[in-house]
Scaffold this active site. Sequence first.
Site, short mmCIF file in Angstrom:
data_model
loop_
_atom_site.label_atom_id
_atom_site.label_comp_id
_atom_site.label_asym_id
_atom_site.label_seq_id
_atom_site.Cartn_x
_atom_site.Cartn_y
_atom_site.Cartn_z
N HIS A 44 0.30 -15.07 -0.73
CA HIS A 44 -0.56 -15.04 -1.89
C HIS A 44 -1.92 -15.66 -1.56
O HIS A 44 -2.07 -16.38 -0.57
CB HIS A 44 0.09 -15.79 -3.05
CG HIS A 44 1.22 -15.05 -3.68
ND1 HIS A 44 1.91 -15.52 -4.78
CD2 HIS A 44 1.79 -13.86 -3.39
CE1 HIS A 44 2.86 -14.67 -5.12
NE2 HIS A 44 2.81 -13.66 -4.29
N GLU A 46 -3.57 -18.12 -3.03
CA GLU A 46 -3.61 -19.58 -3.03
C GLU A 46 -3.06 -20.14 -1.73
O GLU A 46 -3.59 -21.12 -1.18
CB GLU A 46 -2.81 -20.14 -4.22
CG GLU A 46 -3.35 -19.72 -5.57
CD GLU A 46 -2.70 -18.46 -6.13
OE1 GLU A 46 -2.51 -18.39 -7.35
OE2 GLU A 46 -2.36 -17.55 -5.32
N CYS A 69 1.19 -18.22 -9.73
CA CYS A 69 2.56 -17.85 -10.05
C CYS A 69 3.44 -19.08 -10.20
O CYS A 69 3.18 -20.15 -9.63
CB CYS A 69 3.12 -16.90 -8.99
SG CYS A 69 3.35 -17.62 -7.36
N ALA A 158 -14.50 31.90 -7.85
CA ALA A 158 -13.40 32.75 -8.31
C ALA A 158 -12.39 33.00 -7.22
O ALA A 158 -11.20 33.21 -7.49
CB ALA A 158 -13.97 34.07 -8.84
N ARG A 178 -10.16 6.23 -2.80
CA ARG A 178 -8.80 6.29 -2.25
C ARG A 178 -8.38 4.94 -1.68
O ARG A 178 -7.24 4.50 -1.84
CB ARG A 178 -8.73 7.35 -1.15
CG ARG A 178 -8.80 8.77 -1.64
CD ARG A 178 -8.72 9.76 -0.48
NE ARG A 178 -8.81 11.14 -0.94
CZ ARG A 178 -8.79 12.21 -0.14
NH1 ARG A 178 -8.68 12.03 1.18
NH2 ARG A 178 -8.87 13.42 -0.64
#
Length: 359
Positions: A44, A46, A69, A158, A178
Site C-alpha cells: 500500500h 502508506e 486501511c 458505409a 487505456r
Amino acid sequence: MAHALALGRRGLGRVWPNPAVGCVIVRDGRIVGRGWTQPGGRPHAETEALRHAGAAARGATAYVSLEPCAHHGATPPCAEALVAAGVARVVAPLQDSDPRVSGQGFAILRKAGVEVTTGVLAEAAARDHAGFFLRITRGRPFLTLKLALSLDGRIATATGESQWITGPEARRAVQGLRACHDAVLVGAGTARADDPALTVRDFGDVGQPVRVVASRLIDLPLMSQMARTAAEIPVWICHGPDAPPEKRAAWSGLGARLLPCALQAGRLDPGAMLHALGQAGLTRVLCEGGGQLAAALLTGDLVDELQVFTAGIALGAEGQPGLGVLGLSRLADAPRLRLVDISAVGGDLRHVWTRHEKA
C-alpha cells in the site's frame, strides 16, 4: 494533498481491486517519504512512504489520499503502521467506503493520539476513487465510454472503413485512457470487424489492461489478435447462457476467462455484464464500442464518463453511426450528460461529459 493524489493516480489501471492511493510524509516542511499503491494492490501507499521515510516519520504529518486501511489482509493495517512509525498527524480527504475500513482507520489513529484532519481536496479524491467506490457501493466498475467520430457523428464509412478518422494525437490520447483503466471493453461486432489488440502501445513498460469482449454467442474468430495473445494478456468474454459449449471450450483452452451474463430482450444485459466485471474485481472499464453496445450502456444509465474525439471530416448519412438504436420517441427520454471539459488534441476536439444528475 495534491501531491498525494497525483502519486495515487500512478496506480490507476494497475492496482484493482484495491484503490489507487498516494501518500506523502512531511516533517519540518520537508518531504521525507513518498509512496503509492504498487501494481497488484500491494504494498500500500502508506507502507511505501513509511519505508522511504524511516525514522524521519516520527513526529511527521502523513498526507494520504484515502482513509488508511484498518483490516488485516495480506499485510497489517496501514493505520496501525502509521501509529507504530510515530506519525503525529494524518491528513486525508475522504473516509473509505469499504465496510472493513469505513471510519475504523481514523478511529485507530485517534485512539492512539494521532491528530486526524479530513475533507482536504475531497472532491478531487472522490473523482480519483470513483471506480473503487462504485464497486463497493453498487457492485460495478466506473464506466468510461470513448467515441471517435466524424463531424456528423459517424464511426466508419458505409463499407466499414474507420482507420483512421481521428489523428495521431487523439489516438495517443486513447492509449493514455487505456493505460489508466483496468480493462478495455468492446462488442463482438467491433472485435470481428477491426480485429483490435486493445493493448497500450508507445507508453513504455506499463501494465496491460484486461481485454473484455461482450459476445452473447462467443462468435469470435479464433485466429484474431486477442485469441493469439490470450495466454499472455488477459482476455475475458462476457457471454449469454446460450453460448455454444464448443465455443466456450475453445476460448477457455486459449486462456480466456468466461463470464456468463443474463440476457435482456435477447441481448446481453449491460447492467448484469458490468456487475459481473465488478464481481471479478474491476474498478475502471473503458468501452471503445461498437455502436450498439454504446447505445445499450447509455440507455441503461451506466456511462459515468463519455469522452468524444471529433475529427474534421464528414462521412454522410450512409456512414455508420456512432451510436446504435436508442428506441426513443420523446426528446425527454434521451440520455443527457453534462459537459465538463473541451480541448484541442492535435487537429481534433476532445469533449468530456459526465452523468447529468437528475433533480
